[in-house]
Design an enzyme around this catalytic site. Structure first.
Site, PDB file in Angstrom:
ATOM      1  N   ARG A  93      77.598  56.402  -3.884  1.00  0.00           N
ATOM      2  CA  ARG A  93      78.807  57.212  -4.073  1.00  0.00           C
ATOM      3  C   ARG A  93      78.490  58.662  -3.749  1.00  0.00           C
ATOM      4  O   ARG A  93      77.573  59.232  -4.324  1.00  0.00           O
ATOM      5  CB  ARG A  93      79.291  57.066  -5.520  1.00  0.00           C
ATOM      6  N   HIS A 137      85.429  66.520  -5.274  1.00  0.00           N
ATOM      7  CA  HIS A 137      84.467  66.661  -6.365  1.00  0.00           C
ATOM      8  C   HIS A 137      84.250  68.168  -6.562  1.00  0.00           C
ATOM      9  O   HIS A 137      83.132  68.679  -6.412  1.00  0.00           O
ATOM     10  CB  HIS A 137      83.178  65.906  -6.043  1.00  0.00           C
ATOM     11  N   GLU A 183      86.963  63.385 -11.924  1.00  0.00           N
ATOM     12  CA  GLU A 183      87.065  64.073 -13.210  1.00  0.00           C
ATOM     13  C   GLU A 183      88.026  65.259 -13.205  1.00  0.00           C
ATOM     14  O   GLU A 183      87.598  66.411 -13.389  1.00  0.00           O
ATOM     15  CB  GLU A 183      85.676  64.541 -13.670  1.00  0.00           C
ATOM     16  N   ASN A 310      83.582  57.644 -15.565  1.00  0.00           N
ATOM     17  CA  ASN A 310      82.302  58.321 -15.765  1.00  0.00           C
ATOM     18  C   ASN A 310      82.066  58.429 -17.266  1.00  0.00           C
ATOM     19  O   ASN A 310      82.900  58.983 -17.983  1.00  0.00           O
ATOM     20  CB  ASN A 310      82.320  59.722 -15.148  1.00  0.00           C
ATOM     21  N   TYR A 312      79.207  59.376 -20.301  1.00  0.00           N
ATOM     22  CA  TYR A 312      77.911  59.968 -20.657  1.00  0.00           C
ATOM     23  C   TYR A 312      77.611  59.913 -22.140  1.00  0.00           C
ATOM     24  O   TYR A 312      76.495  59.663 -22.560  1.00  0.00           O
ATOM     25  CB  TYR A 312      77.856  61.435 -20.193  1.00  0.00           C
ATOM     26  N   GLU A 364      79.817  56.925 -12.854  1.00  0.00           N
ATOM     27  CA  GLU A 364      78.713  57.813 -13.245  1.00  0.00           C
ATOM     28  C   GLU A 364      78.255  57.450 -14.650  1.00  0.00           C
ATOM     29  O   GLU A 364      79.082  57.188 -15.530  1.00  0.00           O
ATOM     30  CB  GLU A 364      79.124  59.300 -13.276  1.00  0.00           C
TER      31      GLU A 364
HETATM   32  C1  FCB Z   1      79.844  64.859 -14.300  1.00  0.00           C
HETATM   33  C2  FCB Z   1      80.033  65.301 -12.858  1.00  0.00           C
HETATM   34  C3  FCB Z   1      78.793  65.250 -12.039  1.00  0.00           C
HETATM   35  C4  FCB Z   1      77.559  65.669 -12.817  1.00  0.00           C
HETATM   36  C5  FCB Z   1      77.483  64.953 -14.140  1.00  0.00           C
HETATM   37  C6  FCB Z   1      76.282  65.291 -14.967  1.00  0.00           C
HETATM   38  O1  FCB Z   1      80.788  65.482 -15.097  1.00  0.00           O
HETATM   39  O2  FCB Z   1      81.010  64.505 -12.226  1.00  0.00           O
HETATM   40  O3  FCB Z   1      79.002  66.025 -10.893  1.00  0.00           O
HETATM   41  O4  FCB Z   1      77.527  67.018 -12.935  1.00  0.00           O
HETATM   42  O5  FCB Z   1      78.630  65.213 -14.885  1.00  0.00           O
END
Ligand code: FCB
Length: 458
Positions: A93, A137, A183, A310, A312, A364
């Site tokens: 990607r 992006h 995002e 995405n 995290y 992500e």
């Molecule tokens: C996300 C972004 C990516 C990167 C990660 C850690 O929010 O999409 O570009 O910075 O975080």
């Protein structure tokens, strides 16, 4: 590549059988974005982006760095595709830089810019890796910010649709997927409310107006790409950070979590999948709610082929709508983000239940770690634990009914982490920025082995 051959300890039987339960055509990938890796900031006709400008403003980037060179991927892409191949990736990607292919964001196209993506896509296809592209992006052409006020203006919507149509027309037959936006919450909130990201404004009303324009850009781009008959699967990538009350028994904490969920998850999911903004958040925003015209929401609600998520971490809030430090039983990443994989399982099941979405992809997931080279290796056991935990959580969600088709580790390489500069390392490959040498971290070896084991078990 300087391959080191230290392989981490084998995974448990439970992990292996969970991973084996994923669909046979599950896509194993890794992700990057143009501004974070390409460099060549002013070469071959590329226009300035809002991130080029933001980096030039003192105090915006923690280490004072910029993206003129980044990972020099613009030149080193053949080597980087080799790294992907070594990993055994099915998919990669990346994002197109709008100002590289259309320097002013309208009018003339830059053929040298298109040629770069043409070469990259060919290189990927020759390596048997499916190209998955993102159109936006975060690197808006600066010229649009100067001329029309950038994302604050509705005029950006048809301009973005033209750009999307052009990409789909040129590359739609060779790209596996095209996501309109990455995002939009970050572009709107971090760019216009908290000033952490370009263009660095501090105005909540602007942030929500921008979010509305971004969603319209998404809808108009979907229409433009369908109109040129693009064969690629089309969708959007949203960042979801599930919100939890600090005290689940406190009414005020639960309400704060609900509002946070509303501004982060529902503000984007509801218009995209239901054609409406969440009423509780419109009320919460009051005068800061966006101005919406007739037909806008119908434009936003387009049929999608996939939804990229995405993921995290999670957020924990108290009754004063403040983020509080969570328990962190599994620790925190170098960004200070709590490691909490079980929220991924819960969240995928919730999205499946509440929205009946198209197929999902984790576009992500990854962690920053204070990595360093020790005796020619990068021992990043914490990243391996993070990866394993999140893949387990993903596989659990699939076993319970979520339709997840792929996983992209963020990121392939250490790279420019926005306002943190180069201090935060997310890569599977360590990058020495002085020499641009790439070195496989222990996690890269682990991911490679996990992908190989998955394929061998088929
Ligand atoms: C996300 C972004 C990516 C990167 C990660 C850690 O929010 O999409 O570009 O910075 O975080």
């Amino acid at each position: 590549m300087n391959a080191n051959d230290a392989t981490p300890a084998a995974d448990t039987a439970t992990f292996r059988s969970l991973i084996q339960s994923l669909p046979a055509d599950f896509q194993w990938g890794s992700a990057t974005s143009a501004a974070q890796i390409e460099g060549a900031g002013r070469e071959d006709g590329k226009g300035e982006s809002i991130w080029d400008r933001f980096c030039a403003q003192p105090g915006r980037i923690k280490d004072g760095s910029n993206i003129d060179v980044a990972c020099d991927h613009y030149r080193r892409y053949p080597e980087d595709v080799k790294l992907m191949r070594w990993l055994g990736l099915d998919a990669y990607r990346f994002s197109f830089s709008w100002p590289r292919v259309q320097p002013l964001g309208r009018g003339g196209w830059n053929e040298a810019g298109f040629d770069f993506y043409d070469r990259l896509i060919d290189e990927l296809l020759q390596a048997g890796i499916k190209p998955n592209a993102t159109l936006y992006h975060w690197d808006l052409p600066q010229a649009l910010d100067d001329s029309i006020g950038g994302l604050l203006s509705r005029e950006v919507v048809p301009l973005f649709a033209d750009y999307a149509g052009e990409i789909a027309r040129r590359f739609g037959d060779r790209l596996a997927t095209i996501a309109t936006l990455n995002e939009p919450w970050c572009s709107a909130t971090l760019g216009y409310e908290t000033a952490q990201f370009a263009p660095g404004h501090t105005n909540r009303a602007e942030a929500y107006q921008v979010s509305h324009h971004l969603l319209m850009m998404h809808g108009a781009a979907m229409q433009a790409m369908r109109a040129v008959g693009s064969k690629a699967q089309l969708g959007i990538v949203l960042n979801h950070t599930p919100s939890f009350p600090a005290d689940p028994l406190s009414e005020a904490d639960r309400r704060a979590a609900r509002i946070d969920d509303g501004t982060n998850v529902r503000w984007y999911m509801d218009p995209v999948f239901r054609g409406q903004y969440p009423a509780d958040i419109v009320e919460y925003l009051g005068a800061d709610a966006p101005r919406v015209q007739d037909g806008d929401l119908a434009l936003i609600q387009q049929p999608l082929d996939f939804l990229g998520i995405n993921f995290y971490t999670r957020s924990v809030l108290n009754g004063r709508q403040q983020f509080v430090t969570p328990p962190g039983e599994l620790g925190f990443t170098d960004m200070g983000w709590e490691i909490y994989p079980q929220a991924l399982t819960q969240h995928l099941l919730r999205i499946t239940r509440e929205y009946t979405p198209p197929p999902l992809v984790i576009t992500e997931n990854g962690m920053a770690n204070a990595d360093s080279i020790v005796d020619g290796r990068v021992p990043d056991a914490a990243r391996i634990a993070y990866l394993r935990g999140h893949l387990e959580a993903l596989a659990q969600a699939v076993a319970l009914g979520a339709d997840v088709r792929g996983y992209f580790y963020w990121s392939l390489l250490d790279n420019f982490e926005w306002n943190s500069g180069y201090q935060k390392r997310f890569g599977l490959f360590h990058v020495d920025y002085a020499t641009q040498q790439r070195l496989a971290k222990d996690s890269a070896h682990w991911y490679r082995d996990a992908i190989a084991a998955f394929k061998a078990g088929r």
